[in-house]
Scaffold this motif. Sequence first.
Motif, short mmCIF file in Angstrom:
data_model
loop_
_atom_site.label_atom_id
_atom_site.label_comp_id
_atom_site.label_asym_id
_atom_site.label_seq_id
_atom_site.Cartn_x
_atom_site.Cartn_y
_atom_site.Cartn_z
N LEU A 98 0.82 -1.21 0.00
CA LEU A 98 0.00 0.00 0.00
C LEU A 98 0.86 1.26 0.00
N THR A 99 1.99 1.21 0.69
CA THR A 99 2.91 2.35 0.68
C THR A 99 3.40 2.63 -0.73
N CYS A 103 2.70 5.97 -2.92
CA CYS A 103 3.79 6.75 -3.53
C CYS A 103 3.55 6.94 -5.03
N LEU A 104 3.06 5.88 -5.68
CA LEU A 104 2.78 5.96 -7.12
C LEU A 104 1.65 6.94 -7.41
N VAL A 113 -5.39 17.52 -4.66
CA VAL A 113 -6.37 16.60 -4.08
C VAL A 113 -5.91 15.15 -4.24
N VAL A 114 -5.46 14.81 -5.44
CA VAL A 114 -4.96 13.44 -5.67
C VAL A 114 -3.69 13.21 -4.86
N LEU A 115 -2.85 14.23 -4.76
CA LEU A 115 -1.64 14.12 -3.93
C LEU A 115 -2.03 13.81 -2.48
N VAL A 180 10.97 12.20 -6.50
CA VAL A 180 11.13 11.82 -5.10
C VAL A 180 10.20 10.65 -4.77
N PHE A 181 8.96 10.75 -5.22
CA PHE A 181 8.00 9.67 -4.95
C PHE A 181 8.37 8.39 -5.69
#
Length: 476
Positions: A98-99, A103-104, A113-115, A180-181
Amino acid sequence: MSEQQTSGSAQNKTLDKGGKSIVALMVALMAAIFAFQLNASMLSPALTTMQYELNTTSAQIGLTQTVFFTSCAVFSLFLPRLGDLVGRKKVLLGILVLTAVGCLVSAIAPNVVVLMIGRIIQGVAGPVVPMTLIMLHNQVTEDERYARLMSILTAVNGGIGGVDAILGGWLAGTFGFRSVFLVMVAVAVIAIVLVIFFAQESHAEETPRMDWVGVFFLCVAFVAAYLAINEIEKLAEANWTMVAIGIVIAVVFFVVFWNVEKKSHAPMVTTKYLKQRRTWGLLLTTLTMMTAIFAVMNGVVPAMAQDAKVGVGLSANVVSFATLTPYALVGLVFGPVAGVLASKFGYHKVLRAGMLVSALGVLLGIYTAFQPSIWALVLTSLVLGVSYAGTVNIMLNGLGVVLSPADNTGYLPGLNAGGFNLGAGLSYVVLYAVMNAFTTSQGPRAGYAISLVVSVVMVLVAFAFSFLIPHEGEEK
């Protein structure tokens, strides 16, 4: 001793109780902690870039950080207990998957909002540190050996020597914040592979069904309290009606949680454990110690460092190299030393020694307020890095695991993680309220100094509370 016996003894030091490599297990657990820690610390220098590239405000970007840490705190409350019941390796793998997904989502986010949704999903990584410590404790049952290995894992929780933040700033500046993500995704995938191959499955002694009703009421109570504290941090701009509503909701839902647990046949945590000193003694110590220290190194000291009138006058670009980087780096290095000391002298003695040295570190900060210099800043950061990041933080995490009962190993590390998070928020409320009040009436130098005096007092309060924490085998 024969050569064969010597060989067997040496081999036992490298194998866990299942006969598998401790080194491989440590690598897998360390990778999992890296995957969480990057989510927590790598973005700090990239926030401005995120604001620019998503065409939003600093307040909105700040809110994405708030929802991430709130999410971390909530998941920390119950996922360690879920791991007890359905399998710790299984839950840790679910967390890491899930992490990576979160991140994706954040990496491809077209707007804030999506972030924010991505950051909420990433928050599932919140309990990774207590989960890994519980898994290690299940495989390494010798107390002295566990203390040494636990300290190595926990030392990373204070930041990867500041390198994570520096790398995050470079990536954001060179390739944009999305890179970074994507690096976080890669680290999470590596951790998933290592955990699959090198970690062992384990459960609690008893595995009833998860008490989801209790989880709901506890999480609502915690979120209400956390958001009330977050609102109080705004001080003069706080909506005090919202604060009052949050506090009332927190109290009501905790009372309901207590009554649900009393009547449940398989509670998330029995009220018998909630009444014991191993629970409230440890939580009071963690809460007060975090309140005392967190905003010092993440707020007051950097503010002094950048103050051009009465402070050192460092620029925003270099202030971390004199404050947070020495703090994180020396904490990372000293953590294993603290573990060795704990294996010889016990968690409690090392914890209290770390607390007293932390008080000395804050006193150095008071000296710096009146005699500002870059060397005084660095020395303050180093002392607090050794004493808090490299000692106190590690001992409190370790005690959460070793004091847990065999039939419910996840509840205390989970609640303790909640104590760390609440304490971090309260730290800003208490120390910034004092700093702002005295800055207004007596000037910024007095504001810095008096807020640090309050910090010392809080450290001593935490020191007193630490005597309430029972030892293993003692009546809890």
